[in-house]
Design a protein around this motif. Structure first.
Motif, short mmCIF file in Angstrom:
data_model
loop_
_atom_site.label_atom_id
_atom_site.label_comp_id
_atom_site.label_asym_id
_atom_site.label_seq_id
_atom_site.Cartn_x
_atom_site.Cartn_y
_atom_site.Cartn_z
N ASN A 179 20.62 19.86 -26.94
CA ASN A 179 21.25 19.51 -25.70
C ASN A 179 21.92 18.40 -25.85
OD1 ASN A 179 20.64 21.81 -24.02
ND2 ASN A 179 18.85 20.85 -23.39
N LEU B 274 24.57 19.10 -28.29
CA LEU B 274 25.99 19.68 -27.73
C LEU B 274 26.67 19.06 -26.91
CD1 LEU B 274 24.30 23.15 -26.09
CD2 LEU B 274 26.44 22.94 -27.61
N ARG C 193 29.66 21.78 -25.99
CA ARG C 193 29.30 22.46 -24.33
C ARG C 193 30.46 22.58 -23.63
NH1 ARG C 193 24.12 19.90 -22.03
NH2 ARG C 193 23.49 21.93 -22.39
N LEU D 59 32.25 25.52 -24.71
CA LEU D 59 31.93 26.76 -24.37
C LEU D 59 32.13 27.05 -23.04
CD1 LEU D 59 28.32 26.39 -26.56
CD2 LEU D 59 30.35 28.01 -26.88
N LYS D 60 31.95 26.14 -22.17
CA LYS D 60 32.18 25.99 -20.81
C LYS D 60 33.53 26.77 -20.53
CE LYS D 60 29.79 22.85 -18.43
NZ LYS D 60 29.82 21.47 -17.34
N LEU E 213 34.00 30.32 -21.77
CA LEU E 213 33.33 31.23 -20.77
C LEU E 213 34.26 31.47 -19.52
CD1 LEU E 213 30.96 33.07 -20.08
CD2 LEU E 213 30.01 30.77 -19.07
N ARG E 214 34.69 30.39 -18.90
CA ARG E 214 35.54 30.46 -17.74
C ARG E 214 36.82 31.46 -18.15
NH1 ARG E 214 35.23 24.91 -14.73
NH2 ARG E 214 32.88 25.31 -14.80
N LEU F 77 36.01 35.00 -18.35
CA LEU F 77 35.45 35.62 -16.93
C LEU F 77 36.79 35.85 -16.40
CD1 LEU F 77 32.00 33.40 -16.25
CD2 LEU F 77 32.61 36.05 -16.87
N LYS G 215 29.03 38.23 -22.94
CA LYS G 215 27.65 37.64 -23.32
C LYS G 215 27.39 37.63 -24.67
CE LYS G 215 22.92 38.31 -22.01
NZ LYS G 215 22.16 39.03 -20.94
N LEU H 5 26.55 33.97 -26.80
CA LEU H 5 25.39 34.08 -27.55
C LEU H 5 25.65 33.59 -29.13
CD1 LEU H 5 23.25 36.65 -25.82
CD2 LEU H 5 22.78 34.06 -25.53
N ILE I 92 26.71 30.14 -29.62
CA ILE I 92 25.50 29.12 -29.59
C ILE I 92 24.65 29.33 -30.53
CG2 ILE I 92 23.59 28.57 -28.30
CD1 ILE I 92 25.08 29.61 -25.69
#
Lengths: 95, 337
Positions: free
Chosen positions: A12, A15, A21, A24-25, A28-29, A32, A79, A83, A86
């Protein structure tokens, strides 16, 4: 399992330190929003608000209602991609 | 912090996978929380429901998805086939062409006075029939767009050789030339049958000292490129390999002596060998140019001296050329006349 927890902590930390991190955030945003998840969730929020009344809605109300639905509604492609990223990061930096 | 080395075994793999999934869940939860905060703030600030109104208005402004209509429900090419009657000339004009036509027709736009003046000028120079006027009107309707102008020009190219429009585009090219030359020039440049014989020698000389003057085979037009002193590279000197016999030979023979080495005899043969070793490539081109140039008017004057002197002349000609372009040109055309 302190070894494991130590490993988790260090992963962590890595990351966050490497900025992965955040990346990746953001990824993802963006994904989505692109796939319409955000609009779907907003529509659901509207229902909750109409139910609870505009003036008395709290953050907790929303969180409790939205989070499980949100988790379920994430499309499979998004998803899988996350994955994958990561795993790639762990493979590169964790061992 | 250094990671401990972990061999990848079955349980480790699952542990890794669990870790991966945990990280993923964390990220998704983060996104959901973010959304909740956003929505809650919008609700409390009062702008969450702004995009909703009463049901009636919602129906009115609904997105339209029918063929032939845009999303507002409007027909987009409704006015394509309609025609309007011009109040001035009483003609039926297509709707999309109506505004530019009105401009020309009423004489109120930016270009309309220019066109009118030009038309007057052409009418003074050449007598035009009634039908021409009408065609010009249509031509002028396309004035504002360069592409249409080009097309119109091509169509009417047989009809209107001396139209002012041609001179206009040429004037742009010849901007740097003196006005006297250009005023003369555009009278000649687009006549299909231009030949130097019809012009007086003085005019030809003045024309050719400032412009290129080569008549194109395809368009039969004279090239109006301004002469540049050092423009021609040494390589493309074939045209200048046709030396004007008497003048150039006398020039070169006078300059020739430095080339001959003092130990050699003053015969031209020696100097040929000398230049041979230096520039074999140019010697070949020079003799080529000279032999082909024999066909031009000057060939006869070169026969004296034999081949060796010919090649001798050819090489120094290349060196000397930048200094004497103008006299040689006018002397070439003197011979022609």
């Amino acid at each position: 399992m302190s070894k494991e927890s130590r490993m988790r902590a260090s992963v962590n930390q890595k990351l966050t330190e490497m900025g992965e991190r955040e990346r990746l955030k953001e990824l993802l945003r963006a994904k989505l929003t692109e796939c319409g998840w955000k609009d779907q969730m907003k529509a659901h929020c509207k229902e909750v608000i109409k139910e609870k009344g505009l003036d008395h809605v709290t953050v907790e109300d929303l969180v409790v209602d939205i989070t499980p639905k949100g988790r379920a509604l994430v499309p499979d492609s998004v998803k899988k991609e996350l994955l994958q990223r990561i795993r790639a990061f762990l493979a590169q930096h964790a061992t | 912090m250094k990671m401990e080395d972990m061999p990848l075994s079955g349980s480790d793999n699952t542990k890794l996978e669990t870790l991966v999934h945990d990280i993923y869940s964390e990220l998704v939860e983060d996104a959901c929380l973010g959304l909740c905060f956003e929505v809650h703030r919008a609700v409390k600030q009062g702008y969450f429901f702004l995009d909703e109104t009463d049901q009636e208005s919602m129906k009115e402004f609904e997105i339209v998805d029918q063929p032939g209509l845009d999303i507002f429900g409007q027909v987009y090419n409704q006015w394509k086939n309609k025609e309007c009657e011009c109040p001035n000339c009483k003609r039926l004009i297509a709707a999309s062409r109506f505004a530019p036509h009105l401009e020309k027709c009423l004489g109120m736009g930016r270009n309309s006075s220019r066109i009118a003046n030009r038309r007057l000028a052409t009418n003074n120079n050449m007598s035009k029939s009634e039908s021409d006027q009408e065609d010009n009107d249509d031509l002028n309707d396309n004035d504002w767009s360069y592409g249409a102008e080009k097309k119109a020009k091509k169509r009417k190219s047989d009809k209107n050789q001396n139209s002012p429009r041609r001179s206009k585009s040429l004037k742009h090219k010849n901007g740097e030339l003196g006005s006297t030359v250009s005023s003369e020039t555009y009278k000649y440049t687009y006549n299909t049958g231009i030949s130097y014989e019809t012009l007086a020698p003085e005019e030809v000389r003045s024309l050719l000292t400032t412009q290129c003057g080569v008549i194109s085979e395809h368009t039969k037009k004279m090239c109006t490129r301004p002469l540049l002193p050092d423009a021609d590279a040494v390589e493309e000197s074939d045209s200048f390999d046709i030396p004007d016999g008497q003048t150039l030979i006398s020039h070169l023979q006078w300059e020739d002596s430095p080339d001959v080495s003092p130990t050699d005899s003053a015969s031209s043969k020696a100097s040929t060998n000398h230049s041979d070793s230096r520039k074999p490539k140019k010697k070949k081109r020079a003799s080529l140019g000279l032999s082909s140039g024999g066909g031009a008017s000057i060939g006869g004057s070169l026969t004296g001296g034999g081949s060796s002197s010919q090649s001798n002349i050819g090489l120094p000609a290349k060196k000397k050329r930048p200094k004497v372009p103008a006299p040689s040109i006018s002397s070439i055309y003197d011979d022609l006349n």
